[in-house]
Write an enzyme that holds these catalytic residues in place. Structure first.
Site: not given
Length: 214
Positions: A143, A124
């Site tokens: 995510d 991420k």
DNA sequence: ATCCCGAGGG
DNA sequence: CCCTCTGGAT
């Protein structure tokens, strides 16, 4: 929905979210790789306003990567305390700085593989740095927000992150993958929340097969 | 009380 | 897969 329809929907999503979020970047003050890396690590569980207050203090005290690599963890903890998860963040930032100083000559690495080796940096964060600091479209980093959005909007039915990423990358134009990631994360956080989505406030309501549901 | 732009560990 | 780490905003 067939692939052509999905692509049409994807294009519509891009236009609408582009209007809602005119500046598709993290609301962090830094655009260089090191600044953005630090600010992004700090931003977990924390508002941008606070990150934008703490990060400049950190760079005033430890201006370079090498400076932070030499810092006392306890001092870093003191400075980042108000951002939450401060023990992890302090330890990880120092360790990451050490690795960058020693292995990468003080330069933040430019590949996903090297970035995720840094403590506290996973796909991420790496994706955010790659896209916003280096202009690299590594892909869409799934995510929980992105996963939930992809499913609710009917863009992917899978639960496997790699499968979702592949589907999203097939649906959206490659140069804008970084934006897609940013948009979906923002929409997920602000509107399409896990428990009680604010559908009335959603620019995609009429496109969403799940509107009104959770 | 409850939620939150993540990562790592069991 | 589930848990934990944390403070702050609401």
């Amino acid at each position: 929905m067939n692939q052509a329809d999905k692509k049409k929907t994807a294009a519509e999503i891009l236009t609408r979210l582009g209007r809602r979020y005119p500046n598709p970047r993290p609301a962090l003050e830094y655009t260089d790789a090191w600044g953005l890396l630090v600010a992004t690590v700090l931003s977990a569980q924390c508002t941008d306003a606070r990150v934008n207050q703490v990060t400049p203090e950190l760079f005033r005290r430890w201006p370079s990567v090498a400076d932070l690599a030499r810092a006392e963890v306890a001092d870093i903890e003191g400075l980042v305390r108000s951002t939450g998860f401060f023990r992890n963040k302090a330890k990880n930032l120092k360790a990451a700085a050490q690795i960058i100083a020693e292995r990468h000559k003080g330069q933040v690495p430019r590949t996903m593989d090297e970035l995720v080796e840094l403590p506290g940096v996973a796909r991420k964060t790496a994706n955010i740095v790659l896209y916003n600091a280096f202009g690299v479209n590594q892909g869409v980093a799934v995510d929980t927000h992105v996963k939930r959005l992809a499913k609710r909007l009917g863009l992917s039915a899978s639960d496997r992150p790699e499968a979702i990423e592949a589907e999203l990358m097939a649906l959206f134009p490659q140069p804008r993958w970084g934006e897609v990631n940013h948009y979906l994360v923002f929409l997920g956080r602000e509107v399409c929340t896990a428990r009680r989505p604010r559908c009335a406030n959603c620019p995609l309501e009429d496109l969403c097969p799940k509107k009104g549901l959770a």
